[in-house]
Design an enzyme around this catalytic site. Structure first.
Site, PDB file in Angstrom:
ATOM      1  CD  GLU A 127      29.519  56.333  36.266  1.00 14.59           C
ATOM      2  OE1 GLU A 127      28.940  56.542  37.362  1.00 14.59           O
ATOM      3  OE2 GLU A 127      28.921  55.939  35.252  1.00 14.59           O
ATOM      4  CG  ASP A 174      43.353  30.024  37.383  1.00 12.03           C
ATOM      5  OD1 ASP A 174      43.062  29.722  36.213  1.00 12.03           O
ATOM      6  OD2 ASP A 174      42.924  29.410  38.374  1.00 12.03           O
ATOM      7  CE  LYS A 178      41.699  30.691  32.582  1.00 10.66           C
ATOM      8  NZ  LYS A 178      42.168  29.719  33.599  1.00 10.66           N
TER       9      LYS A 178
END
Ligand SMILES: NC(=O)CC[C@H](N)C(=O)O
Length: 345
Positions: free
Chosen positions: A302, A110, A182
């Site tokens: 942006e 994780d 991941k």
């Protein structure tokens, strides 16, 4: 570290002339155990101790003299800065020993990319540092941990893995810890680098296709030996209708920096912009990142980063931007310097 184990005597004799690889075990699914062979996704992580992991994989002794240390036994989502610092210091200490060729860190998947990127930034050694995990516990049918671990030991024992920074070996691929993330759960091909893996490891041989160009390990200006604490850096995630509550609470908590996980090109909702500009005027660093896993954030596109004195995270995802921000803040508060660091690492 509550255990220091070695392979059985016969295997030890066989491995004596081989490169010494230290496996630092921290937990995760690679040390997980389920109730039955059918439990590929429901199981308990961080159960199996390192001596059992290594004893179950005698093939590693054909590659290297492998010793194991139980550094932690946790699921990686529960890693804190304390674990990062403790692990980093231990890796650096071991790599100073002439008899240590390389390190393998077994880790939950994780936050594998966060720990890997951290080690990539702060370990002052060109010896291989290889992180590895698995997506299925060892008790499951077609468990992926054994081959991943064998491959990781093989990469850590090799000479051609030197000088490439911290590496993540999963699913036969060798990734730079800097780029990999991941991106998929459940599946064994969970780790993806948007710029591609560095290579593959097949039957104990490395096949390289590219090398990292960003600064790492021995070319890094950061060194774990000089870092004893990391500042508080948190991530604020944006989406349609996001309330300013989280950013306000983070500001009130006194964090040193906020990584904004923006939409698209790192865009910031109009309800959040005034909150962030207010905080950066008061000295909280704002790092503009994106929740989109590919591409990168451009400066002054942006949002007017020059005007607001914000930093852009380049192609680092928010969780990796948190790591670099925390490490960089140990050296400088200057936003120009911090932006340089984001381009270079
Ligand atoms: N596949 C895994 O390793 C996930 C298990 C757990 N959540 C961890 O990260 O440690």
């Amino acid at each position: 570290r509550d255990a220091s184990v070695e392979a059985a005597p016969a295997a030890q004799a066989q491995a004596a002339s081989k490169p010494h690889v230290v496996v630092l075990a921290t937990g995760g699914t690679i040390a997980g155990a389920g109730a039955s062979a059918l439990n590929s996704a429901s199981y308990t992580a961080a159960k199996v101790p390192v001596d059992k992991l290594l004893a179950g994989l005698p093939e590693v002794n054909e590659i290297a003299r492998v010793t194991g240390e139980q550094t932690f036994q946790i699921a990686s989502e529960s890693f804190t800065n304390q674990e990062l610092l403790g692990l980093g210091k231990r890796v650096a200490e071991l790599l100073k020993q002439d008899d240590v060729h390389g390190i393998v860190v077994t880790h939950g998947t994780d936050t594998l990319e966060e720990t890997g990127f951290f080690l990539n930034l702060v370990i002052p050694s060109d010896k291989p540092v290889v992180l590895v995990g698995s997506m299925r516990p060892g008790t499951a049918i077609s468990a992926d941990g054994a081959l991943n671990l064998l491959n990781a030991v093989s990469v850590a024992a090799s000479t051609d893995a030197r000088g490439k920074g911290a590496l993540i070996v999963m699913n036969d691929e060798i990734h730079t810890a800097r780029d990999v993330a991941k991106l998929i759960n459940i599946k064994t091909g969970a780790f993806v680098s948007q710029w591609g893996p560095l290579g593959m490891v097949v039957e104990g041989k490395n096949y390289w296709f590219r090398a990292p160009v960003k600064r790492h390990t021995t070319q890094s200006e950061f060194n774990i030996e000089q870092i004893d604490a990391l500042p508080a850096v948190e991530v604020a995630y944006s989406y349609g209708n996001v309330a300013p509550t989280v950013v306000e609470a983070l500001g009130a908590s006194g964090v040193k920096a906020i990584v904004h996980a923006g939409t698209g090109n790192g865009s910031v909702p109009n309800r959040i912009v005034p909150k962030l500009t207010e905080l950066s005027e008061k000295g909280t660093l704002v790092v503009r990142s994106s929740r989109v896993p590919g591409g990168f954030v451009l400066r002054n596109a942006e949002q007017p980063d020059d005007k607001y004195d914000w930093v852009v995270a380049h192609d680092l995802n928010p969780q990796k931007a948190r790591i670099l921000t925390a490490v960089a803040l140990t050296k400088t508060q200057d936003t120009k310097e911090l932006q340089r660091i984001f381009w270079e690492y």
